[in-house]
Design an enzyme around this catalytic site. Structure first.
Site, PDB file in Angstrom:
ATOM      1  N   ARG A  78      -0.639  29.869   1.756  1.00 11.23           N
ATOM      2  CA  ARG A  78      -0.023  30.218   0.424  1.00 11.23           C
ATOM      3  C   ARG A  78       1.153  29.373  -0.073  1.00 11.23           C
ATOM      4  NH1 ARG A  78       4.383  32.938  -0.548  1.00 11.23           N
ATOM      5  NH2 ARG A  78       3.678  34.985   0.734  1.00 11.23           N
ATOM      6  N   TYR A 130      -7.450  27.820 -27.205  1.00 11.98           N
ATOM      7  CA  TYR A 130      -8.100  28.153 -26.116  1.00 11.98           C
ATOM      8  C   TYR A 130      -7.842  29.738 -26.318  1.00 11.98           C
ATOM      9  CZ  TYR A 130     -10.665  29.450 -22.090  1.00 11.98           C
ATOM     10  OH  TYR A 130     -11.338  29.683 -20.917  1.00 11.98           O
ATOM     11  N   ASP A 205      -2.041  20.672 -22.709  1.00  9.01           N
ATOM     12  CA  ASP A 205      -2.965  21.235 -22.476  1.00  9.01           C
ATOM     13  C   ASP A 205      -4.517  20.162 -22.256  1.00  9.01           C
ATOM     14  OD1 ASP A 205      -5.918  22.152 -22.086  1.00  9.01           O
ATOM     15  OD2 ASP A 205      -5.531  24.721 -22.424  1.00  9.01           O
ATOM     16  N   LYS A 230     -12.868  22.101 -15.477  1.00  5.52           N
ATOM     17  CA  LYS A 230     -14.467  21.607 -16.517  1.00  5.52           C
ATOM     18  C   LYS A 230     -14.595  20.408 -15.786  1.00  5.52           C
ATOM     19  CE  LYS A 230     -13.823  25.316 -18.437  1.00  5.52           C
ATOM     20  NZ  LYS A 230     -12.755  25.312 -19.763  1.00  5.52           N
TER      21      LYS A 230
HETATM   22  C1  PLP Z   1     -11.560  26.719 -19.766  1.00  8.23           C
HETATM   23  C2  PLP Z   1      -9.627  26.065 -20.756  1.00  8.23           C
HETATM   24  C3  PLP Z   1      -9.035  26.856 -19.671  1.00  8.23           C
HETATM   25  C4  PLP Z   1      -8.966  28.444 -18.898  1.00  8.23           C
HETATM   26  O1  PLP Z   1      -9.384  27.187 -17.541  1.00  8.23           O
HETATM   27  P1  PLP Z   1      -9.792  27.839 -16.775  1.00  8.23           P
HETATM   28  O2  PLP Z   1     -10.637  27.181 -15.558  1.00  8.23           O
HETATM   29  O3  PLP Z   1     -11.088  29.095 -17.636  1.00  8.23           O
HETATM   30  O4  PLP Z   1      -8.981  29.600 -16.043  1.00  8.23           O
HETATM   31  C5  PLP Z   1      -7.247  26.799 -20.860  1.00  8.23           C
HETATM   32  N1  PLP Z   1      -7.749  25.415 -21.359  1.00  8.23           N
HETATM   33  C6  PLP Z   1      -8.882  25.185 -22.219  1.00  8.23           C
HETATM   34  C7  PLP Z   1      -8.662  23.992 -23.267  1.00  8.23           C
HETATM   35  C8  PLP Z   1      -9.772  25.593 -21.375  1.00  8.23           C
HETATM   36  O5  PLP Z   1     -11.019  24.295 -22.571  1.00  8.23           O
END
Ligand code: PLP
Length: 422
Positions: A78, A130, A205, A230
């Site tokens: 952890r 998002y 982000d 992604k």
């Molecule tokens: C998918 C996504 C998230 C969240 O990510 P997860 O891995 O699904 O928790 C946050 N911001 C954006 C722009 C995303 O496309």
């Protein structure tokens, strides 16, 4: 005791001797780099006795200590794990971060970051966020006493107006936004926020761009995060979140939360993420080239297309000044929700799916899928068109993608049935 034994820092900052271009950095592990503790070796954290070309998966929860006082480099997964440290130092280099952390999902990355905000403090965030980000900010509002002000981040003045030097602790940006593909001016916003409200952190982000195309820390942000689910992973076989911090002070706070809450990425997933990252450049180049062709096609067919690669995008120049490409996510409007539903359901190659960044092409209706957690009246306030179709373009042959899309548009009645001229 665990805290004392925790190797500090967990994702060492690198002092690369030489920086290569992004595509090279993604695959190259600088064995001469020295981390903050003066350790050297591949990735600065792994000294594998067999010189394994692929970093070993340390599938272990605990590590035996050399003495009763601990003092081992790792003690408990952890708190730290060699496979995780390895991908963290690699990603720090790629994001131009002082230190990086990998956690169990993109939302978990945001959760870690948001824990730097205390009850009574405030956040300024965009109005085209998002869906999951919106949900987490909402939860923090009802359970954590943290207020979020949503503003149109395409206009830096809206952010300045909303800043409260006493309370604002964080400015949270997405650019391009998803699914409306609006652009926020990171350098201008970061400058203004740091000047008017020195205690506020600018957080970006960067999931839509990936660190291959855009590096917000170089543009003035304090923290960057990505959903590793992604582009960074690229194959939709993994959930991960990636955080990059500009300073050690911020990194220490983030690490404290990750160790306290236990959301660090597992050894196997860390290994899988590292494997994905190495092909990011080739995947992104191909996906982006395909997306440009699709966007041009839809514009020729008369649709209203949202894509930062179109010279007619209102913020084309701004995006180009920050990122080295437009990415592979675009959206378009058809004028009718039912028409959009028919198009989405008539495609064969394009999988109906939320998410993006995968090697396969995906199609979705954000208002009914990824953004359904935003209440309908809020979607309306934020001018999110209910008929919007989002395309997340993959690495297939573009002729097949265009043909499949054209067939779907014709069969849905969005285009007259005429000979194809792709
Ligand atoms: C998918 C996504 C998230 C969240 O990510 P997860 O891995 O699904 O928790 C946050 N911001 C954006 C722009 C995303 O496309």
């Amino acid at each position: 005791m665990t805290n004392l034994l925790t190797p500090e820092p967990n994702s060492p900052s690198l002092n690369p001797v030489k920086r290569y271009r992004p595509a090279t950095e993604l695959v190259y592990i600088d064995t001469s780099a020295t981390d903050i503790c003066g350790r050297t070796g591949p990735g600065s954290t792994i000294r594998d006795p067999y010189n394994a070309a692929s970093v070993p998966i340390y599938q272990t929860a605990t590590f035996k200590q050399p003495s009763a006082s601990g003092s081992g480099e790792y003690d408990y997964s952890r708190s730290g794990n060699p496979t995780r440290s390895h991908v963290e130092s690699h990603l720090a280099k790629i994001m131009h971060a002082q230190r990086a952390f990998v956690v169990s999902s993109g939302m978990s990355a945001l959760d870690v970051i948001l824990r730097l905000v205390k009850a009574g403090e405030a956040i300024i965030a965009g109005d085209d966020l998002y869906g999951g980000t919106n949900r987490l900010l909402g939860y923090l509002g009802t359970h954590g006493g943290v207020t979020t002000h949503h503003v149109d981040t395409t206009d830096p003045l809206r952010i300045i107006e909303a800043l409260d030097p006493e309370r604002t602790r964080m400015v949270l940006l997405e650019t391009p936004t998803n699914p409306m593909i609006k652009i926020a001016d990171i350098p201008t916003i970061a400058d203004l926020v740091h000047k008017h409200c020195p205690r506020a952190l600018v957080v970006v982000d960067n999931t839509m761009m990936s660190p291959y195309l855009q590096r917000p820390l170089d543009l003035g942000a304090d923290i960057v995060y990505h959903s590793g689910t992604k582009y960074l992973s690229g194959h939709h076989d993994l959930m991960a979140g990636v955080i990059g911090a500009k300073t050690n002070a911020v990194a220490d706070q983030l690490y404290h939360v990750i160790n306290a809450t236990g959301c660090g990425l597992s050894p196997f997933d860390s290994w899988l993420l590292l494997r994905g990252v190495k092909t990011l450049a080739v995947r992104m180049e191909k996906q982006q080239a395909n997306a440009v062709l699709i966007s041009d096609y839809l514009i020729r067919r008369g649709f209203r297309v949202h894509y930062p690669g179109n010279p007619s995008h209102p913020q084309y120049a701004l995006h180009k000044s920050m990122a080295s490409g437009p990415g592979a996510v675009l959206s378009f409007e058809t004028g009718q929700v039912e028409m959009s539903e028919r198009i989405v359901e008539a495609t064969k190659l394009w999988g109906i799916s939320v998410s993006f960044g995968c090697v396969n092409s995906l199609i979705s209706m954000p208002c009914q899928m990824s953004h359904a957690s935003i209440p309908a009246h809020v979607r309306q306030q934020r001018a999110l068109p209910e008929d919007l179709i989002r395309l997340c373009v993959g690495i297939e042959d573009p002729e097949d993608l265009l043909e499949d899309l054209e067939n779907a548009l014709v069969s849905a009645g969005a285009l007259p049935n005429q000979p194809m001229d792709l």
